[in-house]
Enzyme design. Structure first.
Site, PDB file in Angstrom:
ATOM      1  N   TYR A  32       0.866  -1.168   0.000  1.00 24.97           N
ATOM      2  CA  TYR A  32       0.000   0.000   0.000  1.00 24.97           C
ATOM      3  C   TYR A  32       0.914   1.233   0.000  1.00 24.97           C
ATOM      4  O   TYR A  32       0.878   2.081   0.884  1.00 24.97           O
ATOM      5  CB  TYR A  32      -0.965  -0.008   1.186  1.00 24.97           C
ATOM      6  CG  TYR A  32      -2.272   0.649   0.821  1.00 24.97           C
ATOM      7  CD1 TYR A  32      -3.152   0.040  -0.066  1.00 24.97           C
ATOM      8  CD2 TYR A  32      -2.601   1.909   1.304  1.00 24.97           C
ATOM      9  CE1 TYR A  32      -4.334   0.660  -0.444  1.00 24.97           C
ATOM     10  CE2 TYR A  32      -3.790   2.531   0.942  1.00 24.97           C
ATOM     11  CZ  TYR A  32      -4.649   1.903   0.077  1.00 24.97           C
ATOM     12  OH  TYR A  32      -5.807   2.524  -0.293  1.00 24.97           O
ATOM     13  N   LEU A  33       1.733   1.265  -1.018  1.00 27.98           N
ATOM     14  CA  LEU A  33       2.896   2.157  -1.039  1.00 27.98           C
ATOM     15  C   LEU A  33       2.528   3.635  -1.057  1.00 27.98           C
ATOM     16  O   LEU A  33       1.535   4.034  -1.667  1.00 27.98           O
ATOM     17  CB  LEU A  33       3.771   1.836  -2.259  1.00 27.98           C
ATOM     18  CG  LEU A  33       4.299   0.408  -2.340  1.00 27.98           C
ATOM     19  CD1 LEU A  33       5.143   0.226  -3.609  1.00 27.98           C
ATOM     20  CD2 LEU A  33       5.129   0.049  -1.106  1.00 27.98           C
ATOM     21  N   GLU A  35       4.680   7.800  -0.317  1.00 26.92           N
ATOM     22  CA  GLU A  35       5.984   8.463  -0.501  1.00 26.92           C
ATOM     23  C   GLU A  35       6.991   8.111   0.587  1.00 26.92           C
ATOM     24  O   GLU A  35       8.192   8.314   0.398  1.00 26.92           O
ATOM     25  CB  GLU A  35       5.817   9.986  -0.579  1.00 26.92           C
ATOM     26  CG  GLU A  35       5.187  10.494  -1.858  1.00 26.92           C
ATOM     27  CD  GLU A  35       3.667  10.482  -1.813  1.00 26.92           C
ATOM     28  OE1 GLU A  35       3.086   9.846  -0.896  1.00 26.92           O
ATOM     29  OE2 GLU A  35       3.047  11.099  -2.695  1.00 26.92           O
ATOM     30  N   GLY A  36       6.526   7.611   1.741  1.00 24.19           N
ATOM     31  CA  GLY A  36       7.469   7.136   2.762  1.00 24.19           C
ATOM     32  C   GLY A  36       8.252   5.941   2.224  1.00 24.19           C
ATOM     33  O   GLY A  36       9.482   5.882   2.327  1.00 24.19           O
ATOM     34  N   HIS A  37       7.522   5.001   1.609  1.00 20.29           N
ATOM     35  CA  HIS A  37       8.194   3.821   1.038  1.00 20.29           C
ATOM     36  C   HIS A  37       9.102   4.220  -0.129  1.00 20.29           C
ATOM     37  O   HIS A  37      10.221   3.716  -0.257  1.00 20.29           O
ATOM     38  CB  HIS A  37       7.152   2.825   0.510  1.00 20.29           C
ATOM     39  CG  HIS A  37       6.201   2.298   1.544  1.00 20.29           C
ATOM     40  ND1 HIS A  37       4.858   2.603   1.556  1.00 20.29           N
ATOM     41  CD2 HIS A  37       6.402   1.465   2.599  1.00 20.29           C
ATOM     42  CE1 HIS A  37       4.264   1.980   2.558  1.00 20.29           C
ATOM     43  NE2 HIS A  37       5.178   1.295   3.221  1.00 20.29           N
ATOM     44  N   GLN A 153      11.525  -0.045  15.498  1.00 17.02           N
ATOM     45  CA  GLN A 153      11.871  -1.119  14.556  1.00 17.02           C
ATOM     46  C   GLN A 153      13.334  -0.974  14.121  1.00 17.02           C
ATOM     47  O   GLN A 153      14.086  -1.952  14.086  1.00 17.02           O
ATOM     48  CB  GLN A 153      10.923  -1.042  13.352  1.00 17.02           C
ATOM     49  CG  GLN A 153      11.244  -2.000  12.246  1.00 17.02           C
ATOM     50  CD  GLN A 153      10.090  -2.111  11.245  1.00 17.02           C
ATOM     51  OE1 GLN A 153       9.183  -2.923  11.409  1.00 17.02           O
ATOM     52  NE2 GLN A 153      10.124  -1.295  10.218  1.00 17.02           N
ATOM     53  N   LYS A 184       3.315  10.130   6.859  1.00 12.03           N
ATOM     54  CA  LYS A 184       2.613   9.254   5.908  1.00 12.03           C
ATOM     55  C   LYS A 184       2.590   7.835   6.454  1.00 12.03           C
ATOM     56  O   LYS A 184       3.589   7.366   7.006  1.00 12.03           O
ATOM     57  CB  LYS A 184       3.314   9.280   4.553  1.00 12.03           C
ATOM     58  CG  LYS A 184       3.111  10.599   3.847  1.00 12.03           C
ATOM     59  CD  LYS A 184       3.474  10.533   2.397  1.00 12.03           C
ATOM     60  CE  LYS A 184       3.314  11.893   1.762  1.00 12.03           C
ATOM     61  NZ  LYS A 184       2.133  11.988   0.896  1.00 12.03           N
ATOM     62  N   SER A 185       1.447   7.181   6.286  1.00  8.97           N
ATOM     63  CA  SER A 185       1.315   5.804   6.767  1.00  8.97           C
ATOM     64  C   SER A 185       0.213   5.124   5.967  1.00  8.97           C
ATOM     65  O   SER A 185      -0.795   5.756   5.628  1.00  8.97           O
ATOM     66  CB  SER A 185       0.929   5.825   8.251  1.00  8.97           C
ATOM     67  OG  SER A 185       0.438   4.560   8.630  1.00  8.97           O
ATOM     68  N   SER A 186       0.407   3.841   5.698  1.00  6.70           N
ATOM     69  CA  SER A 186      -0.641   3.082   4.990  1.00  6.70           C
ATOM     70  C   SER A 186      -1.930   3.107   5.805  1.00  6.70           C
ATOM     71  O   SER A 186      -3.024   3.030   5.269  1.00  6.70           O
ATOM     72  CB  SER A 186      -0.200   1.640   4.768  1.00  6.70           C
ATOM     73  OG  SER A 186       1.057   1.597   4.136  1.00  6.70           O
TER      74      SER A 186
HETATM   75  P1  AMP Z   1       5.455  -0.689   6.234  1.00  2.06           P
HETATM   76  O1  AMP Z   1       4.999  -1.022   4.847  1.00  2.06           O
HETATM   77  O2  AMP Z   1       4.528   0.231   6.958  1.00  2.06           O
HETATM   78  O3  AMP Z   1       5.877  -1.895   7.021  1.00  2.06           O
HETATM   79  O4  AMP Z   1       6.779   0.169   6.058  1.00  2.06           O
HETATM   80  C1  AMP Z   1       7.856  -0.299   5.296  1.00  2.06           C
HETATM   81  C2  AMP Z   1       9.021   0.617   5.505  1.00  2.06           C
HETATM   82  O5  AMP Z   1       8.672   1.940   5.121  1.00  2.06           O
HETATM   83  C3  AMP Z   1       9.464   0.677   6.970  1.00  2.06           C
HETATM   84  O6  AMP Z   1      10.882   0.743   7.022  1.00  2.06           O
HETATM   85  C4  AMP Z   1       8.843   1.975   7.436  1.00  2.06           C
HETATM   86  O7  AMP Z   1       9.543   2.581   8.508  1.00  2.06           O
HETATM   87  C5  AMP Z   1       8.972   2.820   6.191  1.00  2.06           C
HETATM   88  N1  AMP Z   1       8.019   3.935   6.237  1.00  2.06           N
HETATM   89  C6  AMP Z   1       6.669   3.858   6.423  1.00  2.06           C
HETATM   90  N2  AMP Z   1       6.139   5.109   6.476  1.00  2.06           N
HETATM   91  C7  AMP Z   1       7.174   5.970   6.343  1.00  2.06           C
HETATM   92  C8  AMP Z   1       7.276   7.395   6.313  1.00  2.06           C
HETATM   93  N3  AMP Z   1       6.223   8.185   6.446  1.00  2.06           N
HETATM   94  N4  AMP Z   1       8.507   7.947   6.145  1.00  2.06           N
HETATM   95  C9  AMP Z   1       9.612   7.155   6.006  1.00  2.06           C
HETATM   96  N5  AMP Z   1       9.568   5.810   6.022  1.00  2.06           N
HETATM   97  C10 AMP Z   1       8.378   5.221   6.188  1.00  2.06           C
END
Ligand code: AMP
Length: 290
Positions: A32-33, A35-37, A153, A184-186
């Site tokens: 669920y990508l 801009e953080g990813h 983490q 940003k977060s999924s």
């Molecule tokens: P996730 O898919 O939420 O498990 O995240 C995968 C990777 O993306 C992890 O290393 C998260 O820390 C990173 N990530 C998620 N959201 C952000 C964000 N807003 N800014 C930077 N990295 C992020």
């Protein structure tokens, strides 16, 4: 971009990449990508000849009452975004591919987990390091990229890499935020419209803490109290935690006199949001080290 769904094909591909002495940058995600990813991918792209991203919603890291089934998923959209950002290989294993049998051996995190999300989500980080051990073995990266948003983490993985001698370098990428500051977060898609408006206050509360430190406050308890009061008065969410700890060792501190993290978790109706700032003792966020 090549999409790979099996461990065997991923391992054969990695073998060929290694013969060419290319460096592999690896970005593990749950998809669920956003801009953080892609910030992680962009940094991996700059530092490696080959970039592998994985998308795997890992059941081991979800508790029984958490959102594994409801976790947002959109494979087609994710493939497009990954390709646009120059991912070379997208690893998309199924749960059966990763865990064909109940594991007879798994990993348990002992240190850095009795605080923050480790405390609220028992077993979560053991699930994280177990899946990462498998993914690191399968993709054999030289460099791995993780977001500062999930700072605990990063701290746990840093320790796992050091304790177990994984031959790779961990990179911590700064948190990418919406225009108003919300990380940003999924999971932001779970927020109602009014919760979305309130959610930015989490970011403001962290800045309130930073301002206190700039103004000379060095007592963590006083700052934590102020931040809690701020969140309670400005959002409808329930505070799970507000903590100030040393970073990356995640120890309590009586006085702010070294690099530290202020981290918060707030439960809204359907979304549990986390955010943090990592700072040096003088409140600056520029030169954070692991
Ligand atoms: P996730 O898919 O939420 O498990 O995240 C995968 C990777 O993306 C992890 O290393 C998260 O820390 C990173 N990530 C998620 N959201 C952000 C964000 N807003 N800014 C930077 N990295 C992020």
């Amino acid at each position: 971009m090549q999409v790979i769904k099996t461990i065997q094909e991923m391992q054969q591909t990695v073998k060929k990449i290694k013969q060419k002495q290319s460096t592999i940058g690896f970005v593990p995600t749950m998809g669920y990508l956003h801009e953080g990813h892609t910030a992680l991918v962009d940094q991996a792209r700059k530092q490696n000849s080959i970039v592998i991203m994985s998308i795997f919603v890992n059941p081991l890291q979800f508790g029984p009452n958490e959102d594994f089934d409801k976790y947002p998923r959109d494979e087609m959209r994710d493939m497009k975004i990954a390709e646009e950002h120059g991912v070379d290989y997208l690893f998309l294993p199924t749960v059966d591919e990763m865990y064909p049998n109940k594991l007879g051996v798994n990993m348990t995190v002992i240190d850095r987990v009795d605080v923050l999300c480790g405390k609220s989500r028992p077993g979560h980080f053991s699930g994280v390091v177990t899946v990462l051990t498998k993914l690191f073995h399968v993709t054999q990266p030289d460099h791995v990229y993780f977001g500062r948003k999930d700072a605990q983490q990063v701290a746990v993985i840093d320790q796992m890499i050091k304790d177990l001698n994984f031959p790779l370098t961990l990179h911590m990428v700064p948190t990418v935020r919406e225009k108003d500051g919300l990380a940003k977060s999924s999971r932001n898609v779970y927020l109602t419209e009014s919760e979305r408006e309130e959610a930015v206050q989490l970011y403001h509360s962290l800045h309130l803490a930073q301002k206190k430190i700039f103004d000379g406050e060095n007592n963590p308890a006083i700052i934590v109290n102020e931040v809690k009061k701020y969140i309670q008065s400005n959002t409808s969410g329930a505070i799970d935690y507000v903590e100030i700890l040393t970073f990356p060792t995640l120890q309590p501190m009586d006085l702010i006199n070294q690099q530290f993290i202020i981290a918060i978790a707030v439960q809204f109706d359907k979304a549990r949001l986390i955010d943090n700032l990592i700072m040096s003792a003088d409140g600056k966020i520029d030169h954070i080290t692991l």
